[in-house]
Design an enzyme around this catalytic site. Sequence first.
Site, PDB file in Angstrom:
ATOM      1  N   GLU A   1       1.891 -11.476   5.777  1.00 40.11           N
ATOM      2  CA  GLU A   1       0.878 -10.809   6.592  1.00 40.11           C
ATOM      3  C   GLU A   1       1.374 -10.960   8.021  1.00 40.11           C
ATOM      4  O   GLU A   1       1.281 -12.037   8.620  1.00 40.11           O
ATOM      5  CB  GLU A   1      -0.482 -11.496   6.425  1.00 40.11           C
ATOM      6  CG  GLU A   1      -1.052 -11.421   5.023  1.00 40.11           C
ATOM      7  CD  GLU A   1      -1.633 -10.049   4.704  1.00 40.11           C
ATOM      8  OE1 GLU A   1      -1.591  -9.160   5.572  1.00 40.11           O
ATOM      9  OE2 GLU A   1      -2.130  -9.872   3.583  1.00 40.11           O
TER      10      GLU A   1
ATOM     11  N   HIS B   1       0.810  -1.217   0.000  1.00 38.59           N
ATOM     12  CA  HIS B   1       0.000   0.000   0.000  1.00 38.59           C
ATOM     13  C   HIS B   1       0.848   1.275   0.000  1.00 38.59           C
ATOM     14  O   HIS B   1       2.055   1.226  -0.217  1.00 38.59           O
ATOM     15  CB  HIS B   1      -0.987  -0.026   1.168  1.00 38.59           C
ATOM     16  CG  HIS B   1      -1.626  -1.384   1.303  1.00 38.59           C
ATOM     17  ND1 HIS B   1      -2.637  -1.815   0.477  1.00 38.59           N
ATOM     18  CD2 HIS B   1      -1.348  -2.438   2.110  1.00 38.59           C
ATOM     19  CE1 HIS B   1      -2.943  -3.070   0.780  1.00 38.59           C
ATOM     20  NE2 HIS B   1      -2.183  -3.472   1.755  1.00 38.59           N
TER      21      HIS B   1
ATOM     22  N   GLU C   1      -2.132   0.296   7.945  1.00 36.70           N
ATOM     23  CA  GLU C   1      -1.260  -0.758   7.430  1.00 36.70           C
ATOM     24  C   GLU C   1      -0.126  -0.148   6.616  1.00 36.70           C
ATOM     25  O   GLU C   1       1.010  -0.622   6.656  1.00 36.70           O
ATOM     26  CB  GLU C   1      -2.074  -1.725   6.569  1.00 36.70           C
ATOM     27  CG  GLU C   1      -1.230  -2.873   6.037  1.00 36.70           C
ATOM     28  CD  GLU C   1      -1.973  -3.758   5.052  1.00 36.70           C
ATOM     29  OE1 GLU C   1      -3.154  -3.488   4.792  1.00 36.70           O
ATOM     30  OE2 GLU C   1      -1.350  -4.688   4.520  1.00 36.70           O
TER      31      GLU C   1
ATOM     32  N   HIS D   1       2.959  -6.821   4.580  1.00 38.72           N
ATOM     33  CA  HIS D   1       1.573  -6.453   4.844  1.00 38.72           C
ATOM     34  C   HIS D   1       1.176  -6.798   6.271  1.00 38.72           C
ATOM     35  O   HIS D   1       1.929  -7.462   7.003  1.00 38.72           O
ATOM     36  CB  HIS D   1       0.620  -7.229   3.919  1.00 38.72           C
ATOM     37  CG  HIS D   1       0.710  -6.824   2.483  1.00 38.72           C
ATOM     38  ND1 HIS D   1      -0.126  -5.893   1.930  1.00 38.72           N
ATOM     39  CD2 HIS D   1       1.558  -7.219   1.500  1.00 38.72           C
ATOM     40  CE1 HIS D   1       0.186  -5.733   0.647  1.00 38.72           C
ATOM     41  NE2 HIS D   1       1.210  -6.519   0.357  1.00 38.72           N
TER      42      HIS D   1
END
Length: 301
Positions: free
Chosen positions: A265, A91, A128, A183
């Site tokens: 993650e 992101h 995030e 992430h």
Amino acid sequence: MPYDHRNTARRTLALALAATGCCAVLAGCGASSEAAPPATDKAGTTQGESGTQSRPPFASGSASAPAPASTPAPRGSRSLAGRTIVIDPGHNSGNFSHTSEINQTVNIGTNRKECDTTGTSTNAGYTEASFTFDVSHRLRDLLTARGAKVVLTHDGERPWGPCIDERARIGNAAHADAVVSVHADGSAVGHRGFHVILPAKVRAGAADTSEIVAPSRTLGERIVNTFARATGTSPANYIGSGTGLDVRDDLGGLNLSTVPKVFVECGNMRDPKDAQLLTSPTWRQKAAQGLADGIATYLKG
Ligand code: ZN
């Protein structure tokens, strides 16, 4: 978070097509650079199904009995000299104010998908995107200290993005020995732990992962072990059946990669206990250490 969590714990590889759980792609998760439509599970929640509350046992230690400190990788030695590692901070904080740009679709081989997503955040508002940037910088520093050449897919110079297809191309163009996309997930409360997302075998359009499936799995397996040791956390209790591994064919960042690549993650931002870890600079350093150790172990063969 990269994904869309709609996976079921026992999802098979074949089903991985439709599933996904990482924020990287998830809508609710906010994360992902690869947003998928939010899935609604039987519990009525988006992203992630109601998994078991107990944490699966893990080979080298569970939350209650964390393994000893991280593997003493050859810090100080220039063991990664000559290696190129691409770090992809999931992101971009600017995505929040460039929704029209990131909503444009790009071709990921199997289909078209949004350029990027905003990613998820903790309930207190720690995004995030902030998390991935912080961990990526820590990881960069650890890897460069070992002599590696490190390339970040973006480092504050872009108002949004890059798009997921470009993120993949950056790793390819660098001829990276390994690429890690950082992430954090955005799943339901009670869903805890980390998982690594591996590329499925995909051959469609510009996507052909046949050469990277095996090495990416090895990279992912190394990271699962070292991440657990370094952070004292366990593989996710809501995906991967306790293995800490998931396989997806719907992530452009993986589909379009021609070099070994995984998504990590690091935890679930929407779970209060995981969020407490993710917002701790001390824990984030451990997370970066776990990633660096996994990459180094993988590259040592
Ligand atoms: Zn994400």
